[in-house]
Design a protein around this motif. Sequence first.
Motif, PDB file in Angstrom:
ATOM      1  N   GLU A   1       0.800  -1.220   0.000  1.00 18.05           N
ATOM      2  CA  GLU A   1       0.000   0.000   0.000  1.00 18.05           C
ATOM      3  C   GLU A   1       0.839   1.279   0.000  1.00 18.05           C
ATOM      4  N   LYS A   2       2.131   1.167   0.316  1.00 19.66           N
ATOM      5  CA  LYS A   2       2.988   2.357   0.373  1.00 19.66           C
ATOM      6  C   LYS A   2       3.463   2.804  -1.009  1.00 19.66           C
ATOM      7  N   GLN A   3       3.404   1.909  -1.992  1.00 21.73           N
ATOM      8  CA  GLN A   3       3.621   2.252  -3.400  1.00 21.73           C
ATOM      9  C   GLN A   3       4.947   2.977  -3.654  1.00 21.73           C
ATOM     10  N   HIS A   4       6.035   2.435  -3.111  1.00 25.62           N
ATOM     11  CA  HIS A   4       7.352   3.026  -3.326  1.00 25.62           C
ATOM     12  C   HIS A   4       7.686   3.169  -4.811  1.00 25.62           C
ATOM     13  N   GLU A   5       7.171   2.260  -5.630  1.00 26.10           N
ATOM     14  CA  GLU A   5       7.485   2.297  -7.063  1.00 26.10           C
ATOM     15  C   GLU A   5       7.067   3.609  -7.723  1.00 26.10           C
ATOM     16  N   ASP A   6       5.998   4.244  -7.232  1.00 19.53           N
ATOM     17  CA  ASP A   6       5.588   5.529  -7.796  1.00 19.53           C
ATOM     18  C   ASP A   6       6.697   6.566  -7.641  1.00 19.53           C
ATOM     19  N   LEU A   7       7.341   6.571  -6.477  1.00 16.16           N
ATOM     20  CA  LEU A   7       8.425   7.525  -6.254  1.00 16.16           C
ATOM     21  C   LEU A   7       9.622   7.210  -7.146  1.00 16.16           C
ATOM     22  N   ILE A   8       9.933   5.933  -7.292  1.00 20.04           N
ATOM     23  CA  ILE A   8      11.049   5.540  -8.157  1.00 20.04           C
ATOM     24  C   ILE A   8      10.793   6.009  -9.597  1.00 20.04           C
ATOM     25  N   LYS A   9       9.566   5.842 -10.076  1.00 22.47           N
ATOM     26  CA  LYS A   9       9.217   6.285 -11.429  1.00 22.47           C
ATOM     27  C   LYS A   9       9.333   7.804 -11.554  1.00 22.47           C
ATOM     28  N   ALA A  10       8.903   8.533 -10.529  1.00 22.52           N
ATOM     29  CA  ALA A  10       8.975   9.997 -10.565  1.00 22.52           C
ATOM     30  C   ALA A  10      10.422  10.470 -10.606  1.00 22.52           C
ATOM     31  N   ILE A  11      11.288   9.793  -9.876  1.00 18.70           N
ATOM     32  CA  ILE A  11      12.704  10.150  -9.889  1.00 18.70           C
ATOM     33  C   ILE A  11      13.308   9.899 -11.269  1.00 18.70           C
ATOM     34  N   ALA A  12      12.897   8.823 -11.905  1.00 16.83           N
ATOM     35  CA  ALA A  12      13.360   8.544 -13.271  1.00 16.83           C
ATOM     36  C   ALA A  12      12.952   9.669 -14.225  1.00 16.83           C
ATOM     37  N   ILE A  13      11.746  10.199 -14.047  1.00 18.65           N
ATOM     38  CA  ILE A  13      11.276  11.317 -14.877  1.00 18.65           C
ATOM     39  C   ILE A  13      12.164  12.537 -14.666  1.00 18.65           C
ATOM     40  N   LEU A  14      12.466  12.859 -13.411  1.00 19.10           N
ATOM     41  CA  LEU A  14      13.309  14.017 -13.109  1.00 19.10           C
ATOM     42  C   LEU A  14      14.705  13.851 -13.702  1.00 19.10           C
ATOM     43  N   LYS A  15      15.236  12.652 -13.615  1.00 16.52           N
ATOM     44  CA  LYS A  15      16.573  12.411 -14.141  1.00 16.52           C
ATOM     45  C   LYS A  15      16.605  12.582 -15.660  1.00 16.52           C
ATOM     46  N   GLU A  16      15.551  12.191 -16.338  1.00 17.18           N
ATOM     47  CA  GLU A  16      15.476  12.372 -17.792  1.00 17.18           C
ATOM     48  C   GLU A  16      15.501  13.847 -18.169  1.00 17.18           C
TER      49      GLU A  16
END
Length: 373
Positions: free
Chosen positions: A210-225
Amino acid sequence: MRKKIKLAFLINSLRFGGVEKGTVTRFNNFSNREFNKGLVYLKNDEHLLPQIKKENGIVWCPKFKKGLDLSGLLRLSSWIKEFQPDIILCVNTYPLFFGYIARLLSRSKSKLFVSFHSTALSEREDRLVRYIYRFFFNRTDRIIYVSTTQRAYWESRGMRRDLATVIHNGVDTKYFFNQYSFNEISTLRKRYNFGANDFLIGICAALRPEKQHEDLIKAIAILKEEGISAKCLVIGDGPRRAAIEENIAAIGLERDAVIVGFQADVRLMIAICDCMAIVSHQVETFSNAALESMAMGKPMVMSAIGGAAEQVQDGVNGYLFPAGDVEALAEALRKLVDTVHREELGKRAREVVVRDFGLSTMLVKYAKLFRSK
């Protein structure tokens, strides 16, 4: 001198989690001059046991098994009969169910309170609360909610209004205070290969679905791009650790996202971060982890669920985003790349916690409620 109130806490377990940690905090800090305390954790999960100040009262586990454990129920009933509490404070649904029945079996005249820490639940859990647990909620002496949003949600689903009160969670703002030196912060950042100019985003939450850490990982990937030197510090442990590590590797962020596991003291870990995030899709009714981070002077980026809007004012001391919207999460984080803006929001975040959500404020409200009954 007023007579001491005999207060029994009843909680599911002592696993690592916000509700469990908050209960331990209450047990440790309710005044020993006012309360004679006992803490009962039903299931033998003792992750947080070392954090309990046992000199403050009785700590005991009846070692409930899964399901309807009649032998565990009888042991609990015997304990209530022996301890003779004035008030039994049940934390969430499972302890309420067994606490209610055990009180009947023990023929105790104790008052029964429930502190409820959930809002939007899974479909199955929501049905259980509305069609089974509601019976027990509505026969307590008091339902304690932790946010006004949560109270409105459950009253619309049949919980009695006349039993309700709201007491927000509170944290020790003297303990959660960023007094770490530049050297301490830079040394720890270097240990995990984070540079001084990296934009480091922290998340402090058990590694559960339920904490959905993967959403944060995906958002960080967007910022890095976009060329932003975004990094992630994951504080906590849990059953999804391996899956989250695999996700980090699949996106190619092995050098940018670090899982440090469970930390008994999270303060320095929070201190090295530029901001903190909570990206849950459900459950976060009024996050203790958010309050701790805010007290440390960190702006929060939170999914707009539960009582998040009672903690974070969008653009004032942090940002809110629709749960599950990774693009909106990335946009909120992007606004905090600017150091001056980030530090201003962090300053306001601490001010809000000191003013409204301090530990002593919460404890006074609980004590007043117990005395009034």
